[in-house]
Design a protein around this motif. Structure first.
Motif, PDB file in Angstrom:
ATOM      1  N   UNK A  99      56.651 -64.304 -11.490  1.00  0.00           N
ATOM      2  CA  UNK A  99      56.772 -64.712 -10.093  1.00  0.00           C
ATOM      3  C   UNK A  99      55.644 -64.140  -9.230  1.00  0.00           C
ATOM      4  N   UNK A 100      55.106 -64.998  -8.365  1.00  0.00           N
ATOM      5  CA  UNK A 100      54.076 -64.562  -7.421  1.00  0.00           C
ATOM      6  C   UNK A 100      54.623 -63.560  -6.403  1.00  0.00           C
ATOM      7  N   UNK A 101      55.902 -63.621  -6.146  1.00  0.00           N
ATOM      8  CA  UNK A 101      56.511 -62.739  -5.155  1.00  0.00           C
ATOM      9  C   UNK A 101      56.853 -61.359  -5.708  1.00  0.00           C
ATOM     10  N   UNK A 102      56.929 -61.216  -7.038  1.00  0.00           N
ATOM     11  CA  UNK A 102      57.469 -59.992  -7.632  1.00  0.00           C
ATOM     12  C   UNK A 102      56.633 -58.759  -7.283  1.00  0.00           C
ATOM     13  N   UNK A 103      55.309 -58.899  -7.264  1.00  0.00           N
ATOM     14  CA  UNK A 103      54.432 -57.753  -7.019  1.00  0.00           C
ATOM     15  C   UNK A 103      54.684 -57.123  -5.653  1.00  0.00           C
ATOM     16  N   UNK A 104      55.187 -57.920  -4.713  1.00  0.00           N
ATOM     17  CA  UNK A 104      55.377 -57.427  -3.341  1.00  0.00           C
ATOM     18  C   UNK A 104      56.793 -56.922  -3.071  1.00  0.00           C
ATOM     19  N   UNK A 105      57.641 -56.882  -4.084  1.00  0.00           N
ATOM     20  CA  UNK A 105      59.047 -56.565  -3.856  1.00  0.00           C
ATOM     21  C   UNK A 105      59.299 -55.110  -3.464  1.00  0.00           C
ATOM     22  N   UNK A 106      58.286 -54.247  -3.628  1.00  0.00           N
ATOM     23  CA  UNK A 106      58.464 -52.850  -3.236  1.00  0.00           C
ATOM     24  C   UNK A 106      57.911 -52.566  -1.846  1.00  0.00           C
ATOM     25  N   UNK A 107      57.544 -53.604  -1.105  1.00  0.00           N
ATOM     26  CA  UNK A 107      57.125 -53.381   0.278  1.00  0.00           C
ATOM     27  C   UNK A 107      58.255 -52.702   1.054  1.00  0.00           C
ATOM     28  N   UNK A 108      57.924 -51.730   1.894  1.00  0.00           N
ATOM     29  CA  UNK A 108      58.978 -51.060   2.667  1.00  0.00           C
ATOM     30  C   UNK A 108      59.626 -52.015   3.661  1.00  0.00           C
ATOM     31  N   UNK A 109      60.833 -51.670   4.068  1.00  0.00           N
ATOM     32  CA  UNK A 109      61.596 -52.549   4.958  1.00  0.00           C
ATOM     33  C   UNK A 109      60.855 -52.835   6.250  1.00  0.00           C
ATOM     34  N   UNK A 110      60.114 -51.840   6.776  1.00  0.00           N
ATOM     35  CA  UNK A 110      59.424 -52.079   8.039  1.00  0.00           C
ATOM     36  C   UNK A 110      58.284 -53.089   7.882  1.00  0.00           C
ATOM     37  N   UNK A 111      57.828 -53.335   6.661  1.00  0.00           N
ATOM     38  CA  UNK A 111      56.814 -54.369   6.430  1.00  0.00           C
ATOM     39  C   UNK A 111      57.452 -55.702   6.052  1.00  0.00           C
ATOM     40  N   UNK A 112      58.647 -55.658   5.486  1.00  0.00           N
ATOM     41  CA  UNK A 112      59.310 -56.878   5.019  1.00  0.00           C
ATOM     42  C   UNK A 112      60.070 -57.617   6.113  1.00  0.00           C
ATOM     43  N   UNK A 113      60.678 -56.874   7.028  1.00  0.00           N
ATOM     44  CA  UNK A 113      61.606 -57.489   7.965  1.00  0.00           C
ATOM     45  C   UNK A 113      60.895 -58.079   9.173  1.00  0.00           C
ATOM     46  N   UNK A 114      61.411 -59.215   9.653  1.00  0.00           N
ATOM     47  CA  UNK A 114      60.986 -59.807  10.917  1.00  0.00           C
ATOM     48  C   UNK A 114      61.889 -59.296  12.036  1.00  0.00           C
ATOM     49  N   UNK A 115      61.359 -59.307  13.252  1.00  0.00           N
ATOM     50  CA  UNK A 115      62.157 -58.900  14.413  1.00  0.00           C
ATOM     51  C   UNK A 115      62.932 -60.103  14.943  1.00  0.00           C
ATOM     52  N   UNK A 116      63.906 -60.535  14.160  1.00  0.00           N
ATOM     53  CA  UNK A 116      64.753 -61.686  14.498  1.00  0.00           C
ATOM     54  C   UNK A 116      66.209 -61.224  14.391  1.00  0.00           C
ATOM     55  N   UNK A 117      67.153 -62.023  14.866  1.00  0.00           N
ATOM     56  CA  UNK A 117      68.558 -61.610  14.769  1.00  0.00           C
ATOM     57  C   UNK A 117      68.919 -61.176  13.351  1.00  0.00           C
ATOM     58  N   UNK A 118      69.661 -60.089  13.256  1.00  0.00           N
ATOM     59  CA  UNK A 118      69.953 -59.494  11.959  1.00  0.00           C
ATOM     60  C   UNK A 118      70.672 -60.462  11.026  1.00  0.00           C
ATOM     61  N   UNK A 119      71.466 -61.359  11.573  1.00  0.00           N
ATOM     62  CA  UNK A 119      72.199 -62.271  10.695  1.00  0.00           C
ATOM     63  C   UNK A 119      71.268 -63.272  10.023  1.00  0.00           C
ATOM     64  N   UNK A 120      70.066 -63.486  10.578  1.00  0.00           N
ATOM     65  CA  UNK A 120      69.082 -64.312   9.862  1.00  0.00           C
ATOM     66  C   UNK A 120      68.773 -63.692   8.505  1.00  0.00           C
TER      67      UNK A 120
END
Length: 402
Positions: free
Chosen positions: A149-170
Motif C-alpha cells: 500500500x502507498x499509504x502504509x509508509x505514512x501510518x506512523x505520522x503523529x496525530x498532530x500531523x494526521x488530523x484535520x481541524x474539523x468536527x471530531x465526528x468526521x
C-alpha cells in the motif's frame, strides 16, 4: 524468489518480473493509454543469452483486463522462447489502504473487500488495482499474492500531523484524516539516499520529493514518515499534472455555486482539469519547460507556481524535522527536469540548500547523483524511482515471515 509485480495506474499498467534477492529485472513493461482510443505497450526482457531486448506494440483500445491478457501471453512466449523463469509470487501496488493496512498483507477475500470499500477515496486507482488483483487470482490460483500500500509508509505520522481541524465526528464516523500517498516511492528513495550517504537511515533527517504527474513531499525522520503533503486523498499538497493540490475549499464551493456544479463535477474539475493543465493547458513538464524557454507567459507562470509550492513544503518540513541532512528528488520530473530542481532550490542557501548548476544539468557524469554545491550543509540527491523493486522486496519479506 522471482516476484511478478503489477503497478496499476488509472490509465496504465506496469509489470515487472524481479529476482528480489538481487534486484535484477528479468522482464518488464508498461501498457499505456488504457481506456483511450489507441493503447500502446512497451516490453523489455533479458534473453536466454543475456542480451537485453525491447519490443513495442500498438493496440486498439484496451482496458486493464485486456492489458493483463496481453501480458500473460507475452510472459508465456518468453518462457517458451527465452527460458524466462516462472513467477513464484505476485505483488500488487494498491494506492489507498486507509488506516487498516500498516504494511504489506497477503491477499484474501477480506483484504479485497476492504480495498473495495476504500475505492471512493482513490477512485482513479483502487478500482483498476482490484481488477488486476481479481484477474491474477484466477490466472495464478496457486501463487501467493500480496498487496503493498502507498499509504502504509505514512501510518506512523503523529496525530498532530494526521488530523484535520474539523468536527471530531468526521474523524470518528468517517475516518477523515491525512493518510499520505507515494509511500512505496518515498520509502525506497529514503533507503537509497541513506545508502548513498553511507549512513544509517535511522539517524537521518530527509525530505523526499516524488515529482511526476502526481507529486508529493515527505518529511522522514529516523526512517519514518512524520509528515507528507498529500492528505485523505491524493488531491492535497503540491501542484500536480492535473490535480490542484492545496486550495481553499471555500473557493471551490464558490465556483460550484456560481456555475451550478454538482459534487461529482466539482471533484472532476479539481482532479482532472486543474494543476499544470488548468494553468497553461498542458500537464507535461517537458512541454511546459520548452514553452517557457520560448517566452510563453502561461507556461512560465505554471512552472513558477509549481516550483514555489515545492519550496514552501521544503521550508516547512525543515522546520518539522528540526534540520535536514539530505533533499531527495525522485520520479519522472524529479529525476529528469534540471529546471524544476533548480527552481525548487532557488534562494535557499540560508537553509543550507545550494544546488550546483553544472552537476544539476549533468548528474551522474562523475558517477554520483549528488548535485549540491561542494561543502553545502545539505546533500541534494537524485534517486531513480523503483517502486516495483520495493514491492517485490516487501512481498518477499511478507512471505518469508509467514
Amino acid at each position: 524468489m522471482n516476484v511478478l509485480v503489477f503497478n496499476s495506474g488509472s490509465s496504465s499498467l506496469k509489470y515487472r518480473l524481479v529476482d528480489s534477492t538481487n534486484g535484477k529485472d528479468l522482464c518488464k513493461g508498461r501498457l499505456e493509454r488504457l481506456g483511450e482510443e489507441h493503447s500502446h505497450a512497451r516490453h523489455q526482457w533479458l534473453s536466454g543469452t543475456g542480451v537485453r531486448r525491447e519490443q513495442g506494440e500498438d493496440y486498439d483500445s484496451l482496458d486493464h483486463s485486456a492489458a493483463l491478457q496481453h501480458i500473460y501471453q507475452h510472459l508465456e512466449t518468453l518462457a517458451e522462447q527465452e527460458n524466462l523463469p516462472s513467477p513464484e509470487a505476485i505483488g500488487h501496488r494498491v494506492v489507498h489502504g486507509g488506516d487498516r493496512f500498516r504494511r504489506a498483507v497477503a491477499i484474501d477475500q477480506n483484504v479485497i473487500t476492504e480495498i473495495e470499500q476504500l475505492a471512493p477515496l482513490a477512485p482513479l486507482h483502487n478500482p483498476p488495482a482490484l481488477a488486476v488483483i481479481n484477474q491474477c487470482r484466477e490466472h495464478f490460483p496457486q501463487l501467493p499474492q500480496a498487496a503493498v500500500f502507498d499509504t502504509a509508509f505514512h501510518q506512523r505520522m503523529p496525530a498532530h500531523a494526521r488530523r484535520y481541524a474539523v468536527p471530531d465526528h468526521w474523524y470518528r464516523d468517517h475516518r477523515v484524516q491525512r493518510y499520505g500517498f507515494h509511500g512505496i516511492s518515498h520509502g525506497y528513495a529514503a533507503r537509497a539516499a541513506a545508502q548513498q550517504l553511507g549512513r544509517p537511515l535511522e539517524q537521518l533527517k530527509l525530505i523526499t520529493l516524488h515529482l511526476g504527474n502526481g507529486a508529493s513531499a515527505a518529511a522522514i525522520k529516523n526512517g519514518h514518515s512524520v509528515d507528507t503533503s498529500m492528505g485523505m486523498t491524493p488531491l492535497e499538497g503540491l501542484v500536480m499534472g492535473t490535480r490542484s493540490g492545496d486550495v481553499d475549499i471555500a473557493a471551490a464551493l464558490h465556483v460550484a455555486r456560481e456555475e451550478g456544479l454538482d459534487l461529482g463535477q466539482l471533484e472532476q474539475e479539481l482532479r482532472q482539469c486543474s494543476g499544470l493543465l488548468g494553468l497553461c493547458g498542458s500537464n507535461d513538464v517537458r512541454d511546459i519547460s520548452s514553452r517557457s524557454d520560448q517566452g510563453d507567459a502561461a507556461a512560465k507562470l505554471a512552472l513558477a507556481i509549481y516550483a514555489y509550492r515545492i519550496r514552501k513544503y521544503i521550508g516547512a518540513y525543515i522546520a518539522v524535522l528540526g534540520g535536514l541532512d539530505a533533499l531527495v528528488f525522485t520520479a519522472g520530473v524529479g529525476e529528469n527536469s534540471a529546471a524544476v530542481r533548480a527552481m525548487a532550490c532557488t534562494d535557499m542557501q540560508n537553509l543550507g540548500i545550494s544546488i550546483d548548476k553544472a552537476r544539476n544539468r549533468c548528474p551522474g557524469l562523475d558517477g554520483s547523483k549528488a548535485i549540491h554545491t561542494p561543502g553545502a550543509p545539505v546533500t541534494i540527491l537524485i534517486v531513480r524511482a523503483n517502486e516495483e523493486l520495493e514491492i517485490a522486496r516487501q512481498t518477499m519479506a511478507l512471505l518469508n515471515a509467514r
